[in-house]
Design a protein around this motif. Structure first.
Motif, PDB file in Angstrom:
ATOM      1  N   LEU A 210      57.882 -33.570  16.813  1.00  0.00           N
ATOM      2  CA  LEU A 210      58.380 -33.450  15.427  1.00  0.00           C
ATOM      3  C   LEU A 210      58.824 -34.844  14.957  1.00  0.00           C
ATOM      4  O   LEU A 210      60.023 -35.092  14.790  1.00  0.00           O
ATOM      5  CB  LEU A 210      59.565 -32.473  15.376  1.00  0.00           C
ATOM      6  CG  LEU A 210      59.294 -31.006  15.782  1.00  0.00           C
ATOM      7  CD1 LEU A 210      60.592 -30.264  16.034  1.00  0.00           C
ATOM      8  CD2 LEU A 210      58.472 -30.294  14.716  1.00  0.00           C
ATOM      9  N   PRO A 211      57.869 -35.757  14.748  1.00  0.00           N
ATOM     10  CA  PRO A 211      58.230 -37.175  14.540  1.00  0.00           C
ATOM     11  C   PRO A 211      59.170 -37.422  13.357  1.00  0.00           C
ATOM     12  O   PRO A 211      60.097 -38.224  13.469  1.00  0.00           O
ATOM     13  CB  PRO A 211      56.880 -37.868  14.334  1.00  0.00           C
ATOM     14  CG  PRO A 211      55.880 -36.783  14.116  1.00  0.00           C
ATOM     15  CD  PRO A 211      56.417 -35.550  14.745  1.00  0.00           C
ATOM     16  N   LEU A 268      63.708 -25.743  15.585  1.00  0.00           N
ATOM     17  CA  LEU A 268      63.755 -27.014  14.856  1.00  0.00           C
ATOM     18  C   LEU A 268      62.584 -27.131  13.888  1.00  0.00           C
ATOM     19  O   LEU A 268      62.739 -27.611  12.762  1.00  0.00           O
ATOM     20  CB  LEU A 268      63.750 -28.186  15.839  1.00  0.00           C
ATOM     21  CG  LEU A 268      64.991 -28.308  16.732  1.00  0.00           C
ATOM     22  CD1 LEU A 268      64.802 -29.398  17.776  1.00  0.00           C
ATOM     23  CD2 LEU A 268      66.249 -28.574  15.910  1.00  0.00           C
ATOM     24  N   ALA A 269      61.409 -26.664  14.318  1.00  0.00           N
ATOM     25  CA  ALA A 269      60.225 -26.754  13.460  1.00  0.00           C
ATOM     26  C   ALA A 269      60.406 -25.908  12.204  1.00  0.00           C
ATOM     27  O   ALA A 269      60.101 -26.336  11.088  1.00  0.00           O
ATOM     28  CB  ALA A 269      58.978 -26.309  14.233  1.00  0.00           C
ATOM     29  N   VAL A 270      60.939 -24.695  12.392  1.00  0.00           N
ATOM     30  CA  VAL A 270      61.131 -23.784  11.265  1.00  0.00           C
ATOM     31  C   VAL A 270      62.157 -24.352  10.279  1.00  0.00           C
ATOM     32  O   VAL A 270      62.035 -24.201   9.069  1.00  0.00           O
ATOM     33  CB  VAL A 270      61.600 -22.400  11.793  1.00  0.00           C
ATOM     34  CG1 VAL A 270      62.143 -21.541  10.673  1.00  0.00           C
ATOM     35  CG2 VAL A 270      60.448 -21.687  12.474  1.00  0.00           C
ATOM     36  N   LEU A 275      66.569 -29.424   7.546  1.00  0.00           N
ATOM     37  CA  LEU A 275      67.313 -30.418   8.331  1.00  0.00           C
ATOM     38  C   LEU A 275      67.096 -31.838   7.831  1.00  0.00           C
ATOM     39  O   LEU A 275      67.994 -32.680   7.902  1.00  0.00           O
ATOM     40  CB  LEU A 275      66.917 -30.315   9.817  1.00  0.00           C
ATOM     41  CG  LEU A 275      67.264 -28.987  10.515  1.00  0.00           C
ATOM     42  CD1 LEU A 275      66.648 -28.943  11.906  1.00  0.00           C
ATOM     43  CD2 LEU A 275      68.779 -28.785  10.600  1.00  0.00           C
ATOM     44  N   LEU A 276      65.896 -32.118   7.328  1.00  0.00           N
ATOM     45  CA  LEU A 276      65.599 -33.470   6.852  1.00  0.00           C
ATOM     46  C   LEU A 276      66.461 -33.867   5.651  1.00  0.00           C
ATOM     47  O   LEU A 276      66.648 -35.042   5.370  1.00  0.00           O
ATOM     48  CB  LEU A 276      64.108 -33.593   6.491  1.00  0.00           C
ATOM     49  CG  LEU A 276      63.139 -33.605   7.681  1.00  0.00           C
ATOM     50  CD1 LEU A 276      61.695 -33.489   7.215  1.00  0.00           C
ATOM     51  CD2 LEU A 276      63.322 -34.866   8.532  1.00  0.00           C
ATOM     52  N   GLN A 277      66.999 -32.859   4.957  1.00  0.00           N
ATOM     53  CA  GLN A 277      67.850 -33.142   3.780  1.00  0.00           C
ATOM     54  C   GLN A 277      69.302 -33.435   4.154  1.00  0.00           C
ATOM     55  O   GLN A 277      70.092 -33.831   3.305  1.00  0.00           O
ATOM     56  CB  GLN A 277      67.877 -31.933   2.814  1.00  0.00           C
ATOM     57  CG  GLN A 277      66.521 -31.326   2.479  1.00  0.00           C
ATOM     58  CD  GLN A 277      65.549 -32.356   1.932  1.00  0.00           C
ATOM     59  OE1 GLN A 277      65.920 -33.188   1.100  1.00  0.00           O
ATOM     60  NE2 GLN A 277      64.313 -32.326   2.411  1.00  0.00           N
ATOM     61  N   THR A 292      72.125 -19.442  11.163  1.00  0.00           N
ATOM     62  CA  THR A 292      71.761 -19.966   9.836  1.00  0.00           C
ATOM     63  C   THR A 292      70.269 -20.242   9.771  1.00  0.00           C
ATOM     64  O   THR A 292      69.623 -19.951   8.784  1.00  0.00           O
ATOM     65  CB  THR A 292      72.500 -21.293   9.561  1.00  0.00           C
ATOM     66  OG1 THR A 292      72.516 -22.032  10.782  1.00  0.00           O
ATOM     67  CG2 THR A 292      73.909 -21.042   9.104  1.00  0.00           C
ATOM     68  N   ILE A 293      69.729 -20.777  10.871  1.00  0.00           N
ATOM     69  CA  ILE A 293      68.346 -21.230  10.844  1.00  0.00           C
ATOM     70  C   ILE A 293      67.368 -20.063  10.765  1.00  0.00           C
ATOM     71  O   ILE A 293      66.351 -20.132  10.095  1.00  0.00           O
ATOM     72  CB  ILE A 293      68.037 -22.084  12.097  1.00  0.00           C
ATOM     73  CG1 ILE A 293      68.887 -23.361  12.077  1.00  0.00           C
ATOM     74  CG2 ILE A 293      66.567 -22.452  12.161  1.00  0.00           C
ATOM     75  CD1 ILE A 293      68.720 -24.247  13.295  1.00  0.00           C
ATOM     76  N   VAL A 294      67.692 -18.979  11.445  1.00  0.00           N
ATOM     77  CA  VAL A 294      66.689 -17.911  11.581  1.00  0.00           C
ATOM     78  C   VAL A 294      67.103 -16.638  10.876  1.00  0.00           C
ATOM     79  O   VAL A 294      66.754 -15.544  11.287  1.00  0.00           O
ATOM     80  CB  VAL A 294      66.423 -17.592  13.064  1.00  0.00           C
ATOM     81  CG1 VAL A 294      65.593 -18.679  13.691  1.00  0.00           C
ATOM     82  CG2 VAL A 294      67.721 -17.408  13.828  1.00  0.00           C
TER      83      VAL A 294
END
Length: 329
Positions: A210-211, A268-270, A275-277, A292-294
């Motif tokens: 996940l670069p 993390l992929a989902v 997350l990038l924000q 929260t993620i799922v």
């Protein structure tokens, strides 16, 4: 501090009962599983059955689709090797629980209220859930005094006790810690956390898949220790909603810790876009937070994607690198 509890609305009841209105597909699945269990009524017969490569592949596929809830209490002890240990050690659990005292008793009691505080079975102070949890953890801390009691064990034991009696839960804990089927988990809890450090190193290496996220984490000074220690120490019991957690445990007991790596990467992929924000503070909150993620995710698709990841070779390569890096220390 204690995080929020597990949402009890998604938790199984302490004694999961089959729903009367099972769909035809559920009934067929249950029937298949029952037939299979009838063919392998003892741990020894089950071992022989999965020693055959074709059987093992078929069985792994079936486990990945989820063990029927009403059979988990039977299947988990067989998968983990716990039932075999129990049969080899009659009366051992009872004598540990009744007659031995443990230095860890106060620590265990202190943590009881922090283990699944939102789950109906563990809510009541000194209720049956907390008593069972105390008994198993105390017995384990005397059985394996070199490791004793460490907090993450409470979550692992807490999941097991929803499906089985204390003695079965105790021997699965022993099987997991001592590496009866997979890498011994006690290495995560020993002085210096040697095994956990290796897992965190491997996880960091796997982030290369996940670069964008890996770069973002580096810019924000986010290291795996900050968010995935709990994944490994509690096998997600601390982090995932129950319905997904149970499916992950089905696979983990069968296939070992690589399941945690695969599920972690898929989490993390989902969540990558979200997350990038985020900056450091919010990243830590979101990553260590619960559910929260799922929140609204299709469990079947999520797990299919997770388990299709090819990471075995990469994990081996990272393990070698880790050994070489740490050979001199």
């Amino acid at each position: 501090g204690g995080g929020g509890g597990v949402d009890s609305s998604t938790s199984p009841s302490p004694s999961p009962s089959p729903s009367p209105s099972g769909s035809p597909r559920e009934d067929a699945t249950l029937h298949k599983w029952r037939r299979m269990l009838e063919r392998c009524p003892s741990p020894a017969l089950w071992k022989t059955f999965v020693a055959d490569k074709k059987n093992k592949r078929k069985f792994t596929r079936r486990v990945r689709k989820g063990i029927p809830d009403e059979l988990r209490g039977i299947v988990w002890p067989i998968l983990s090797g716990g039932r075999e240990l129990l049969l080899q050690n009659p009366g051992v659990y009872e004598s540990l629980m009744l007659y031995e005292s443990s230095e860890a008793e106060l620590d265990i009691v202190r943590d009881l209220n922090r283990t699944f505080p939102g789950h109906v079975y563990y809510m009541q102070r000194h209720g049956p859930g907390q008593r069972a949890l105390y008994n198993v953890l105390k017995a384990y801390s005397t059985y394996n005094a070199s490791v004793g009691y460490v907090q993450g064990m409470g979550f692992i034991t807490g999941v097991l006790l929803l499906y089985m009696c204390e003695e079965d839960a105790f021997w699965i804990l022993v099987a997991l810690m001592k590496g009866y089927r997979h890498e011994p988990m006690e290495g995560m809890y020993q002085e210096g956390l040697p095994l956990l450090n290796k897992y965190l190193y491997q996880m960091e290496g796997l982030l290369e898949s996940l670069p964008k996220l890996k770069n973002h984490f580096e810019e924000q000074n986010i290291v795996p220790t900050l968010f995935c220690s709990q994944w490994f120490l509690t096998v997600f019991a601390y982090n995932l909603p129950f319905q997904m957690l149970l499916r992950v445990w089905d696979m983990f007991l069968m296939e070992g810790m690589k399941v945690v790596f695969k599920v972690g990467l898929e989490l993390l992929a989902v969540a990558e876009e979200e997350l990038l924000q985020l900056n450091f503070e919010d990243l830590v909150q979101t990553l260590s937070g619960k559910q929260t993620i799922v929140q609204n995710i299709n469990v079947d698709n999520f797990l299919k994607n997770a388990m299709s990841k090819q990471i075995t070779d990469k994990l081996k390569e990272l393990e070698e690198l880790y050994k070489n890096t740490n050979a001199n220390t």
